[in-house]
Design an enzyme around this catalytic site. Structure first.
Site, PDB file in Angstrom:
ATOM      1  N   GLY A   1      18.238  15.439  -4.635  1.00  0.00           N
ATOM      2  CA  GLY A   1      19.201  16.359  -4.023  1.00  0.00           C
ATOM      3  C   GLY A   1      20.208  16.850  -5.053  1.00  0.00           C
ATOM      4  O   GLY A   1      20.398  16.232  -6.102  1.00  0.00           O
TER       5      GLY A   1
ATOM      6  N   ASP B   1      13.528  11.350  -4.271  1.00  0.00           N
ATOM      7  CA  ASP B   1      14.763  10.550  -4.284  1.00  0.00           C
ATOM      8  C   ASP B   1      15.794  11.253  -3.408  1.00  0.00           C
ATOM      9  O   ASP B   1      16.363  12.266  -3.796  1.00  0.00           O
ATOM     10  CB  ASP B   1      15.266  10.410  -5.723  1.00  0.00           C
ATOM     11  N   ASP B   2      16.033  10.710  -2.223  1.00  0.00           N
ATOM     12  CA  ASP B   2      16.914  11.362  -1.247  1.00  0.00           C
ATOM     13  C   ASP B   2      18.372  10.979  -1.497  1.00  0.00           C
ATOM     14  O   ASP B   2      19.013  10.311  -0.693  1.00  0.00           O
ATOM     15  CB  ASP B   2      16.486  10.975   0.166  1.00  0.00           C
ATOM     16  N   GLU B   3      18.884  11.427  -2.639  1.00  0.00           N
ATOM     17  CA  GLU B   3      20.286  11.233  -2.978  1.00  0.00           C
ATOM     18  C   GLU B   3      20.943  12.585  -3.240  1.00  0.00           C
ATOM     19  O   GLU B   3      20.274  13.568  -3.559  1.00  0.00           O
ATOM     20  CB  GLU B   3      20.438  10.398  -4.248  1.00  0.00           C
ATOM     21  N   TYR B   4      22.261  12.612  -3.123  1.00  0.00           N
ATOM     22  CA  TYR B   4      23.107  13.718  -3.568  1.00  0.00           C
ATOM     23  C   TYR B   4      22.973  15.011  -2.786  1.00  0.00           C
ATOM     24  O   TYR B   4      23.528  16.031  -3.185  1.00  0.00           O
ATOM     25  CB  TYR B   4      22.901  13.994  -5.065  1.00  0.00           C
TER      26      TYR B   4
END
Length: 471
Positions: A266, A303-306
């Site tokens: 993200g 990668d489900d970050e940010y």
């Protein structure tokens, strides 16, 4: 007119299809020339931001794929029909203009999707992407080229003087199979904002000189939204450097048998793995496939970050604010599963991994009868130095890394928990991961300690260190 003059005129005409020289923009997807005033004008471009002469690798007996689209200088007043064609004349002109000697890849090994036909809809400037399949058939080690031109037709107007595009094609040996007997595979995330991917290839097993790392992941490209709310892959300058220099940054690792993945992260917008509608998931998977195909990656790390929703929203479903774009619906782990499904459907032969750390940021659910465990190849728990697993009824333990470490030297000595490594080996866990490998020091001692616990072997370092932009 002399024959030489005729040839020169032909080269100049074709060079305009490569360079688009000597024209002035007149609006509405048109260009003004003295020969063809008001003619529709556009250019053939590659998806995934690939530049002219981007090299596409053919590995062993596997096909490769380029992805092309057509773009007008301005939005079309009416629908424009576009026909791509393989065009050796363009390559001949390019060679003459630049003093090169590229040979056209065998035409019978090249297939344009839908016979090369696409449209640019009225009111838009871009067509949908179209696949160019490149089948095995060239000589290993040689460099070929594929030139593609386009004819654009709107109503009764037809225009051929559109800018063409050229890919290079490089047949390579099949990737060597290494570490086939390993029950625990290990993965290395490389922060390409400051580090080189090549450092991951300089650690080998003492017993047989095979690579220590099975997978190296480019960390990271991003998911963003376009102005018309379509999700797409976005790359910053440092990630773009890896892509633009793919033969020097990635191919050496693959030649050693290390699979190289592209991480998707993200980027402080509403777009993310848990926030896409089904249509948006399909669109993003298609864009992602173009990157994987053109640059020859072996897989994907999600990668489900940010993303803007990915803060501390542990309760689902989380409904985003009114500022979220229309393509975004409620954020759920089922949406994430939908995205993985669409990616798997388009890329059945690629490896798909999941990076998670919060406990709700991984896919859950069933899509078209497929479980998450069937759709992914591995999952990495990224709260470094801690142990945690996804429930086994969601992801089997053979596909999980419940313990990973960070090796950033700026944070002091590398902390390794021997008991966690023994647990991974003894109880059937399938993966171990290292984050932030860099070139400030050797990790031979730490990686040997890990290797003794996981593989009854030690690790050797080549002594080579690579800066981010060095070879």
């Amino acid at each position: 007119m002399k024959i030489g003059t005729l040839i020169s005129a032909g080269v100049l005409m074709l060079s305009s299809m490569i360079l688009n020289s000597g024209c002035s923009e007149a609006g509405n997807g048109r260009k003004q020339t003295t020969e063809n005033p008001g003619a529709i004008f556009g250019e053939v471009k590659s998806a995934a931001g690939a530049k002219m002469l981007t090299p596409i690798a053919l590995r062993g007996d596997k096909k490769a794929t380029g992805h092309l689209f057509f773009e007008l200088s301005e939005p079309a007043e009416q629908e424009v029909a576009v026909t791509f064609k393989l065009d050796s004349r363009i390559l001949d002109a390019y060679n003459q203009l630049n003093g090169t000697g590229y040979t056209m890849y065998p035409a019978d090994k090249l297939l344009l999707e839908n016979n090369g036909n696409v449209v640019v809809e009225a009111g838009k400037s871009k067509s949908a992407t179209l696949a160019l399949d490149i089948l095995p058939g060239g000589r290993e080690g040689a460099t070929y080229a594929v030139a593609v031109s386009a004819v654009a037709t709107a109503g009764t107007e037809k225009h051929m003087d559109n800018k063409a595009f050229i890919y290079l094609v490089k047949p390579l040996a099949a990737m060597p199979e290494v570490n086939a007997g390993r029950k625990v595979k290990n993965l290395c995330y490389v922060e390409v904002n400051r580090e080189s991917m090549l450092n991951a290839g300089e650690y080998t097993m003492k017993s047989d000189k095979s690579p220590f790392f099975d997978i190296a992941s480019v960390f990271a490209a991003n998911i963003r939204l376009s102005a018309d709310d379509v999700p797409y892959v976005s790359c910053n300058e440092q990630t773009r450097f890896v892509l633009d220099n793919i033969e020097r940054t990635v191919r050496p690792l693959q030649a050693k048998g290390i699979r190289v993945h592209l991480s998707i992260l993200g980027d402080h917008t509403a777009a993310g793995m848990r926030s896409l509608s089904k249509d948006a998931a399909r669109a993003f998977a298609k864009d992602l496939k173009a990157y994987i195909d053109i640059y020859g990656f072996d897989g994907i790390d999600f990668d489900d970050e940010y993303s803007t929703y990915a803060t501390d929203q542990a309760v689902e479903p989380y409904i985003p604010s009114d500022a979220v774009a229309p393509s975004i619906e409620e954020c759920t782990s089922q949406r994430y599963a939908d995205l993985v499904y669409e990616s798997r459907k388009l890329m059945p032969d690629k490896t798909i991994g999941i990076y998670w750390y919060a406990g709700y940021d991984y896919p859950v659910g069933t899509v078209e009868g497929k479980t998450v465990d069937e759709l992914i190849d591995y999952s990495i728990y990224g709260y470094y130095g801690k142990w945690k697993a996804i429930p086994a009824d969601t992801v089997s333990i053979a596909k999980q890394c419940p313990y990973a470490i960070e090796v950033t030297t700026a944070r002091g000595d590398v902390k390794i928990d021997d008991d966690c490594l023994k647990n991974i080996r003894q109880n059937g866990w399938g993966y171990f991961a290292v984050y932030d490998l860099n070139n400030e020091r050797s990790y031979e001692k730490e990686f040997s300690r890990i290797s003794r616990l996981l593989y009854d072997d030690e690790v050797e370092w080549s002594g080579k260190q690579y800066e981010r932009t060095g070879w």
